[in-house]
Design a protein around this motif. Sequence first.
Motif, PDB file in Angstrom:
ATOM      1  N   TYR A  86     -10.854  26.006  62.685  1.00 38.40           N
ATOM      2  CA  TYR A  86     -10.922  25.093  61.536  1.00 38.40           C
ATOM      3  C   TYR A  86      -9.574  24.418  61.307  1.00 38.40           C
ATOM      4  O   TYR A  86      -9.501  23.215  61.036  1.00 38.40           O
ATOM      5  CB  TYR A  86     -11.337  25.891  60.304  1.00 38.40           C
ATOM      6  CG  TYR A  86     -11.518  25.082  59.048  1.00 38.40           C
ATOM      7  CD1 TYR A  86     -12.422  24.019  58.994  1.00 38.40           C
ATOM      8  CD2 TYR A  86     -10.803  25.391  57.892  1.00 38.40           C
ATOM      9  CE1 TYR A  86     -12.599  23.291  57.828  1.00 38.40           C
ATOM     10  CE2 TYR A  86     -10.982  24.669  56.731  1.00 38.40           C
ATOM     11  CZ  TYR A  86     -11.878  23.627  56.701  1.00 38.40           C
ATOM     12  OH  TYR A  86     -12.055  22.897  55.542  1.00 38.40           O
ATOM     13  N   ALA A 165     -17.180  15.865  51.207  1.00 39.25           N
ATOM     14  CA  ALA A 165     -16.970  17.087  50.423  1.00 39.25           C
ATOM     15  C   ALA A 165     -15.599  17.085  49.756  1.00 39.25           C
ATOM     16  O   ALA A 165     -15.448  17.530  48.611  1.00 39.25           O
ATOM     17  CB  ALA A 165     -17.110  18.311  51.328  1.00 39.25           C
ATOM     18  N   ALA A 170     -14.222  19.554  46.830  1.00 41.77           N
ATOM     19  CA  ALA A 170     -14.341  20.847  47.505  1.00 41.77           C
ATOM     20  C   ALA A 170     -13.009  21.246  48.127  1.00 41.77           C
ATOM     21  O   ALA A 170     -12.316  20.413  48.715  1.00 41.77           O
ATOM     22  CB  ALA A 170     -15.420  20.777  48.582  1.00 41.77           C
ATOM     23  N   ARG A 174     -13.847  26.166  50.750  1.00 40.10           N
ATOM     24  CA  ARG A 174     -15.242  25.894  50.377  1.00 40.10           C
ATOM     25  C   ARG A 174     -15.922  25.052  51.453  1.00 40.10           C
ATOM     26  O   ARG A 174     -17.089  25.282  51.801  1.00 40.10           O
ATOM     27  CB  ARG A 174     -15.272  25.158  49.032  1.00 40.10           C
ATOM     28  CG  ARG A 174     -16.676  24.777  48.544  1.00 40.10           C
ATOM     29  CD  ARG A 174     -17.485  26.015  48.239  1.00 40.10           C
ATOM     30  NE  ARG A 174     -18.832  25.674  47.836  1.00 40.10           N
ATOM     31  CZ  ARG A 174     -19.197  25.381  46.585  1.00 40.10           C
ATOM     32  NH1 ARG A 174     -18.289  25.372  45.605  1.00 40.10           N
ATOM     33  NH2 ARG A 174     -20.453  25.117  46.301  1.00 40.10           N
ATOM     34  N   MET A 175     -15.205  24.083  51.991  1.00 39.28           N
ATOM     35  CA  MET A 175     -15.773  23.268  53.068  1.00 39.28           C
ATOM     36  C   MET A 175     -16.057  24.116  54.299  1.00 39.28           C
ATOM     37  O   MET A 175     -17.055  23.916  54.992  1.00 39.28           O
ATOM     38  CB  MET A 175     -14.812  22.120  53.416  1.00 39.28           C
ATOM     39  CG  MET A 175     -14.727  21.031  52.371  1.00 39.28           C
ATOM     40  SD  MET A 175     -13.814  19.561  52.956  1.00 39.28           S
ATOM     41  CE  MET A 175     -12.150  20.224  53.092  1.00 39.28           C
ATOM     42  N   TRP A 177     -16.722  27.540  54.521  1.00 37.31           N
ATOM     43  CA  TRP A 177     -17.799  28.517  54.399  1.00 37.31           C
ATOM     44  C   TRP A 177     -19.126  27.906  53.952  1.00 37.31           C
ATOM     45  O   TRP A 177     -20.186  28.429  54.314  1.00 37.31           O
ATOM     46  CB  TRP A 177     -17.395  29.625  53.432  1.00 37.31           C
ATOM     47  CG  TRP A 177     -16.174  30.358  53.893  1.00 37.31           C
ATOM     48  CD1 TRP A 177     -14.946  30.368  53.315  1.00 37.31           C
ATOM     49  CD2 TRP A 177     -16.053  31.179  55.058  1.00 37.31           C
ATOM     50  NE1 TRP A 177     -14.066  31.141  54.045  1.00 37.31           N
ATOM     51  CE2 TRP A 177     -14.720  31.658  55.116  1.00 37.31           C
ATOM     52  CE3 TRP A 177     -16.950  31.572  56.065  1.00 37.31           C
ATOM     53  CZ2 TRP A 177     -14.275  32.486  56.124  1.00 37.31           C
ATOM     54  CZ3 TRP A 177     -16.494  32.399  57.072  1.00 37.31           C
ATOM     55  CH2 TRP A 177     -15.176  32.849  57.105  1.00 37.31           C
ATOM     56  N   SER A 178     -19.087  26.822  53.191  1.00 36.00           N
ATOM     57  CA  SER A 178     -20.329  26.247  52.671  1.00 36.00           C
ATOM     58  C   SER A 178     -20.879  25.107  53.524  1.00 36.00           C
ATOM     59  O   SER A 178     -22.081  24.831  53.483  1.00 36.00           O
ATOM     60  CB  SER A 178     -20.116  25.733  51.229  1.00 36.00           C
ATOM     61  OG  SER A 178     -19.727  26.785  50.378  1.00 36.00           O
ATOM     62  N   ILE A 179     -20.019  24.423  54.274  1.00 37.75           N
ATOM     63  CA  ILE A 179     -20.469  23.258  55.043  1.00 37.75           C
ATOM     64  C   ILE A 179     -20.381  23.518  56.547  1.00 37.75           C
ATOM     65  O   ILE A 179     -21.364  23.348  57.274  1.00 37.75           O
ATOM     66  CB  ILE A 179     -19.630  22.020  54.678  1.00 37.75           C
ATOM     67  CG1 ILE A 179     -19.813  21.676  53.195  1.00 37.75           C
ATOM     68  CG2 ILE A 179     -20.018  20.838  55.551  1.00 37.75           C
ATOM     69  CD1 ILE A 179     -18.948  20.552  52.708  1.00 37.75           C
ATOM     70  N   PRO A 182     -22.421  27.097  58.201  1.00 36.89           N
ATOM     71  CA  PRO A 182     -23.883  26.995  58.388  1.00 36.89           C
ATOM     72  C   PRO A 182     -24.281  26.050  59.528  1.00 36.89           C
ATOM     73  O   PRO A 182     -25.327  26.251  60.156  1.00 36.89           O
ATOM     74  CB  PRO A 182     -24.379  26.463  57.033  1.00 36.89           C
ATOM     75  CG  PRO A 182     -23.340  26.890  56.059  1.00 36.89           C
ATOM     76  CD  PRO A 182     -22.042  26.798  56.803  1.00 36.89           C
ATOM     77  N   ASN A 183     -23.479  25.033  59.799  1.00 32.37           N
ATOM     78  CA  ASN A 183     -23.789  24.083  60.867  1.00 32.37           C
ATOM     79  C   ASN A 183     -23.316  24.557  62.238  1.00 32.37           C
ATOM     80  O   ASN A 183     -23.672  23.944  63.253  1.00 32.37           O
ATOM     81  CB  ASN A 183     -23.143  22.728  60.564  1.00 32.37           C
ATOM     82  CG  ASN A 183     -23.855  21.983  59.452  1.00 32.37           C
ATOM     83  OD1 ASN A 183     -24.948  21.456  59.641  1.00 32.37           O
ATOM     84  ND2 ASN A 183     -23.251  21.936  58.277  1.00 32.37           N
TER      85      ASN A 183
END
Length: 268
Positions: A86, A165, A170, A174-175, A177-179, A182-183
């Motif tokens: 990341y 985001a 965000a 947050r970007m 773990w939340s965005i 999942p992708n």
Amino acid sequence: MSVRAEKTWTYVILTVMALIVLWPVGTFIAAALSPDRAGRPSADLQWGNFVTAWTDAEFARSMTVSLIITLAVVVLGVILALLGGYAFGVLGVVADRVLFPLILLGMMISLEAIIVPLYYQFRTLGLTDNLLGVILIHVGMGVPFGIFWMRAAFRALPRGIFESAEMDGASPMRMLWSIAVPNLMPAIYTFILLSFMWTWNDYFLSLVFLHGDNQTATVALGVFQGKYVTQINLMAAGGLIVAAPVLILYVIFQRKFISGMLAGAIKE
């Protein structure tokens, strides 16, 4: 050639290739179930070979050790790979053109080339014959590939989703773990499976650093095969027992593994 004929030939070729690949596997399983010590196939299946191998090799203890090491390496490796990928793939690390090649250098260093100084250094720190020492080495050797793998996966995502985001307020975490996560599940599952397989199948590192009750499954299998070198059926049964966790994991996650490998082929 018609489409139907092309499909038929495709299936024929794939079937032949599958039989070629599965033949040694079937032979190995037949040897493990054979009542004959030489492992010759027989209609009389001997399931007790697995019980004998499990008991005599003390696999219950050694596989527990391997499971502890492998799970710890997978969890730590995935977290560090996600954070590193990341940082390099989305956030943009300062001097990443210098740092990223240095990380990739870790993929090129052979364990055999550093095992002697590594052993003496860890002995000084009291980390020989210690599960923590082996876990740290596995994590250190696996993270460079993990960062490389996850960086490519992050860069394959549309940049716009992170920009949107960020505009909505965000935070970077947050970007992530939340965005992003999942992708990226297919790529994450692929790395989990590869990390599990590499760590579980390790023999050399465990042989050098762990002894006695800390023996891993692969080392225990080597000791067991040394005792029963003339009993092919028991050796094959022991090999299947040690290979079972990786095979089960692959069967469960094979679709995600294949999709993750295909996703990793997308250019950055």
